[in-house]
Design a protein around this motif. Structure first.
Motif, mmCIF file in Angstrom:
data_model
loop_
_atom_site.group_PDB
_atom_site.id
_atom_site.type_symbol
_atom_site.label_atom_id
_atom_site.label_comp_id
_atom_site.label_asym_id
_atom_site.label_seq_id
_atom_site.Cartn_x
_atom_site.Cartn_y
_atom_site.Cartn_z
ATOM 1 N N VAL A 105 0.836 -1.304 -0.011
ATOM 2 C CA VAL A 105 0.035 0.063 0.037
ATOM 3 C C VAL A 105 0.850 1.280 0.080
ATOM 4 O O VAL A 105 1.974 1.275 0.405
ATOM 5 C CB VAL A 105 -1.152 0.058 1.111
ATOM 6 N N ARG A 130 -6.558 7.194 5.168
ATOM 7 C CA ARG A 130 -6.761 6.155 4.096
ATOM 8 C C ARG A 130 -5.728 4.951 4.034
ATOM 9 O O ARG A 130 -5.952 4.012 3.556
ATOM 10 C CB ARG A 130 -6.748 7.092 2.940
ATOM 11 N N LYS A 133 -6.951 2.224 6.056
ATOM 12 C CA LYS A 133 -7.815 1.250 5.338
ATOM 13 C C LYS A 133 -7.191 0.450 4.670
ATOM 14 O O LYS A 133 -7.769 -0.616 4.248
ATOM 15 C CB LYS A 133 -8.903 2.434 4.960
ATOM 16 N N SER A 134 -6.401 1.120 3.818
ATOM 17 C CA SER A 134 -5.526 0.315 2.893
ATOM 18 C C SER A 134 -5.011 -0.739 3.156
ATOM 19 O O SER A 134 -5.125 -1.956 2.652
ATOM 20 C CB SER A 134 -4.806 1.198 1.795
ATOM 21 N N ARG A 137 -7.207 -3.557 4.231
ATOM 22 C CA ARG A 137 -7.827 -4.079 2.928
ATOM 23 C C ARG A 137 -6.795 -5.358 2.248
ATOM 24 O O ARG A 137 -7.367 -6.457 1.989
ATOM 25 C CB ARG A 137 -8.044 -3.330 1.817
ATOM 26 N N THR A 227 -11.034 -3.449 -5.382
ATOM 27 C CA THR A 227 -10.125 -2.696 -4.520
ATOM 28 C C THR A 227 -9.997 -1.141 -4.928
ATOM 29 O O THR A 227 -9.040 -0.765 -4.497
ATOM 30 C CB THR A 227 -8.687 -3.394 -4.464
ATOM 31 N N TYR A 230 -9.310 1.832 -2.585
ATOM 32 C CA TYR A 230 -8.184 1.782 -1.795
ATOM 33 C C TYR A 230 -6.850 2.089 -2.580
ATOM 34 O O TYR A 230 -6.549 1.823 -3.787
ATOM 35 C CB TYR A 230 -7.666 0.187 -1.275
ATOM 36 N N LYS A 231 -5.696 2.625 -1.767
ATOM 37 C CA LYS A 231 -4.380 2.986 -2.631
ATOM 38 C C LYS A 231 -3.605 1.702 -2.481
ATOM 39 O O LYS A 231 -2.844 1.678 -1.385
ATOM 40 C CB LYS A 231 -3.917 4.161 -1.955
ATOM 41 N N LEU A 293 -11.289 5.897 -6.078
ATOM 42 C CA LEU A 293 -10.423 6.279 -4.838
ATOM 43 C C LEU A 293 -10.854 7.525 -4.148
ATOM 44 O O LEU A 293 -11.063 8.498 -4.887
ATOM 45 C CB LEU A 293 -9.003 6.611 -5.110
#
Ligand code: COI
Length: 407
Positions: A105, A130, A133-134, A137, A227, A230-231, A293
């Motif tokens: 990430v 963020r 969260k990434s 994930r 996905t 997410y980054k 995103l």
């Protein structure tokens, strides 16, 4: 006789997880395992410093600063003592998860020099949330976002001489977490490396009158339940081949479609400006439905547009013009119809790297939708947003505490 059922979390192969991993799974990011002890930071400074390029020579992401921040994670001990040390290569086991299954990430942030000569960051806490969260994930370990931000600020202070002073230039910051579990079993990485590198940057695109996009739906960047929101590094590599095909057709970036629906453009969020019958403007961007995103610049642009003209006036936009923002699906048929009716005034893309960049034309079904403002440098809404955002980022305009000195 009742048989006791074990509630211990399982490894992917069905065996019970070791107690330490199980605790992590149970407690999530609130676990002690997220702890990063900033008091243990060590700093080893480079003995020879690199030459800083002139702002006019900057090409995005080509030159890295003198130092990096690095820390590692192991399930037995949690996050290691953070280190700031000279920028340099990593040594990793070739079986590491990051090379095989891509639990990687990253974030994109920027540092600026304010009028007071001090480094500042733009809404960095949003990048931290963020990134958290990434990481979750792709089942990378949790981390203390407040502690990481404190360490990033220290790294920026150490390499402050690298922050360009010219308007529109900045120091791009790339926090990264990679899975370093050295084993080929298909499982979450219980080891990780977190590092932050930085690179001075000017304008991302060198086409001031706008970039060209090609609408593509035979390849997709994201899909419902996927996905794209997410980054993750793994979202980007599959885009390179379609990007190359678009370039062969003479377009700079792909406009990613799902069926007829617009999602993103390249690695950027997409906006359109549509004229209403009464002369007011609708400004539309696709909704955060999981395929888009949630960009920090996207959120900031929506907020600035909504504040015009009651809380702030965007530069050179009339206070009489009402701007109505909408987060809703946009189809290619709609774009073509607005264009044919003379109502499609501007399209622009936004992101940390590109800030706010105009679009000149969009290829779709062997025709081009040409934006009327593209012969000017930027349309009025695009220009207003760019100017206001850069003024806030560089500390010339104060707005809701978005930009704050960091040392
Ligand atoms: C950014 O704007 O920070 C991005 O992530 C886009 C790209 C450089 C990956």
């Amino acid at each position: 006789m009742a048989i006791a059922q074990s509630t211990a979390p399982l490894n992917p192969n069905g065996t019970p997880m070791p107690a330490k991993d199980a605790e992590l799974v149970k407690n999530g990011s609130s676990s002690l395992k997220a702890k990063i002890d900033t008091s243990l930071l060590t700093e080893t400074l480079a003995t020879s410093l690199k030459e800083v390029p002139k702002p006019e020579d900057l090409v995005f992401g080509q030159v890295m600063t003198d130092h990096m921040l690095i820390l590692s994670y192991a399930p037995e001990s949690g996050w290691s003592a953070p280190e700031i040390k000279p920028y340099g290569p990593l040594s990793l086991d070739p079986s590491s998860s990051c090379f095989q299954y891509c639990p990687n990430v990253f974030e994109g942030m920027k540092a600026y020099i304010g009028p007071d000569g001090k480094p500042r960051l733009f809404r960095p806490e949003l990048n931290m949330v963020r990134m958290e969260k990434s990481a979750e994930r792709v089942a990378l370990p949790p981390f203390d976002t407040t502690a990481l931000l404190k360490l990033i600020k220290r790294l920026v202070a150490v390499d402050a001489r690298w922050i360009p002073r010219s308007k529109g230039c900045s120091l791009y910051i790339r926090p990264t977490i990679i899975g370093t579990r050295a084993a080929l079993g298909v499982a979450a990485s219980n080891h990780a490396l977190l590092y932050v590198i930085m690179s001075p940057t000017g304008p991302y695109f060198r086409t001031p009158s706008g970039i060209s996009l090609l609408g593509v739906n035979e390849h997709v960047r994201s899909w419902p339940g996927g996905t794209g929101g997410y980054k993750l590094g793994l979202n980007y590599a599959p885009c390179f081949h379609p990007q190359r095909l678009a370039a062969e057709k003479g377009y700079q970036q792909v406009l990613w479609l799902i069926g007829e629906n617009v999602t993103e453009a390249g690695a950027m969020n997409f906006f359109v400006v549509v004229k209403r019958d009464d002369g007011d403007l609708d400004i539309v961007t696709p909704p955060l439905d999981g395929t888009i995103l949630p960009g920090v610049t996207r959120a900031s642009v929506l907020s600035l547009l909504s504040a015009h003209p009651t809380q702030t006036s965007l530069p050179n936009l009339s206070n009489k013009t009402r701007l109505y923002t909408h987060e809703r699906p946009i189809t290619m048929t709609e774009l073509a119809a607005w264009s044919a009716a003379g109502r499609l005034l501007e399209c622009f893309v936004v992101g940390t790297a590109v800030v706010v960049t105009p679009v000149s034309r969009i290829g779709w079904q062997d025709r081009d939708i040409v934006l009327p403002e593209h012969k000017a440098v930027m349309g009025p809404v695009t220009a207003a947003l760019y100017e206001r955002l850069v003024d806030i980022q560089e500390g010339r305009v104060e707005w809701q505490g978005w930009s704050a000195t960091c040392v």
